[in-house]
Design an enzyme around this catalytic site. Sequence first.
Site, mmCIF file in Angstrom:
data_model
loop_
_atom_site.group_PDB
_atom_site.id
_atom_site.type_symbol
_atom_site.label_atom_id
_atom_site.label_comp_id
_atom_site.label_asym_id
_atom_site.label_seq_id
_atom_site.Cartn_x
_atom_site.Cartn_y
_atom_site.Cartn_z
ATOM 1 C CE1 TYR A 96 66.245 48.468 72.848
ATOM 2 C CE2 TYR A 96 64.122 47.357 72.766
ATOM 3 C CZ TYR A 96 65.442 47.378 73.143
ATOM 4 O OH TYR A 96 65.962 46.305 73.821
ATOM 5 C CE LYS A 120 65.966 43.777 82.179
ATOM 6 N NZ LYS A 120 67.351 44.058 81.886
ATOM 7 C CG HIS A 137 75.939 47.727 72.742
ATOM 8 N ND1 HIS A 137 74.826 47.425 71.998
ATOM 9 C CD2 HIS A 137 77.006 47.473 71.947
ATOM 10 C CE1 HIS A 137 75.204 47.006 70.801
ATOM 11 N NE2 HIS A 137 76.511 47.020 70.748
ATOM 12 N N PRO A 145 60.191 39.980 74.671
ATOM 13 C CG PRO A 145 60.718 39.393 72.476
ATOM 14 C CD PRO A 145 59.625 39.335 73.478
ATOM 15 C CE1 TYR A 161 67.059 47.462 76.751
ATOM 16 C CE2 TYR A 161 69.442 47.350 77.012
ATOM 17 C CZ TYR A 161 68.300 47.130 76.255
ATOM 18 O OH TYR A 161 68.412 46.563 75.008
#
Length: 389
Positions: free
Chosen positions: A200, A296, A72, A292, A384
């Site tokens: 998200y 990470k 991704h 979560p 990220y």
Amino acid sequence: MRTKVAIIGAGPAGLLLGQLLHGYGIDNVILERQTPDYVLGRIRAGLLEEGTVALLDQAGVGARAHREGLVHGGIELAFGGARHRIDMKAATNKTVMIYGQTEVTFDLMNARKAAGLSTIYQAAGVEPHDFDTDHPRLSYTKDGVGHEIACDFIAGCDGSHGVSRSSVKPSAIRTFERIYPFGWLGILSETPPVSHELIYTNHARGFALCTMRSTHRSRYYVQCPLDDHIDQWPDARFWEELKLRLDPEAVENLVTGPSIEKSIAPLRSFVAEPMRFGRMFLAGDAAHIVPPTGAKGLNLAASDVHYLSRAFREYYDDKSTAGIDGYSDVALARVWKAVRFSWWMTSMLHKFPDQGEFGARIQLAELNYLVSSRAASTSLAENYVGLPY
Ligand SMILES: Cc1cc2nc3c(=O)[nH]c(=O)nc-3n(C[C@H](O)[C@H](O)[C@H](O)COP(=O)(O)OP(=O)(O)OC[C@H]3O[C@@H](n4cnc5c(N)ncnc54)[C@H](O)[C@@H]3O)c2cc1C
């Protein structure tokens, strides 16, 4: 029995450490209290940073991840009924990979077996001893018979409820914790993901996350009260709640189906300092927990193991203690940055009981800023995809 490094725990941290040490020619044994099937049955993380994938390659177990993992280059943030893509690849030239923790564990277990390395499953009552001396050892019971392993070092890779951290005397350890006032209700279903990348969602009813494990297996989460029980969440109620939180396009594309796993996980941030106690070292969840939201947990376990395996290699090959002496500080510096990022993502995306209308507006302002500022979205992206080791 005698070995150089005795590892407690056959989760991703312990198995990856064992494989990297094997690559360096450092003899090791893993003690695990569960069965291999139990370890493989735990549905947990699913997103790997490039650094983690590189470590799997170094350990000789990356081939299947490269074949089957989904790469991704971005994520989507949904708020106010619309979706906004953060192009992480454009911002950082890095990507992330969707490849389940169970698959990582499976690949590592197979490689360990193929290399003929020793893993003792169903080891009961494992206890570390004398790690403040030059002669540490582990004791455990297997099939009712007591055993001992003498070693040079102990690696505590036994997760948040393990025995390693709890064996340290309280005066030698400091802990830092934040408990969040909600949990994540997650389901896994044999359905195609609603979107190619993760979504998200910040919504007045609470956070939602659309993620996946493969092109035909989806993982969805909704924020829920901490005292909810999964019995209160039949599949139909879950899908209904998820649809209420998603943007219209996602609702239209969502394919629902029976859950094949469903669980509620509480969210917390936790760090133990230091990560070294004489000849015992903590790595992964044994030393720290993150919510979560930033994906990470597994990646931090991998970066700890990277530093620790190199420290042991330096000790044996170069006769230098610099790596093991510096391990705790180096690992914690990266850990705290990931703890901060996970806390920030959690704070920005969830509905907090005391946030009020003001808090909700501040969240929306921050999200709007993020998706309209190159500097802000680059900052999100570089955290990220994973900060450098
Ligand atoms: C319910 C849940 C959901 C999660 N979801 C996500 C997610 O969606 N995304 C994400 O990034 N992260 C997630 N995580 C975090 C991620 O899974 C962990 O960070 C990762 O598993 C850490 O690996 P580890 O090897 O350090 O610990 P673990 O995977 O916990 O492995 C520790 C191992 O040690 C063994 N052990 C424990 N005590 C002993 C003992 N006394 N003797 C011998 N063996 C022992 C355990 O059986 C276990 O196999 C989740 C964690 C949990 C608990």
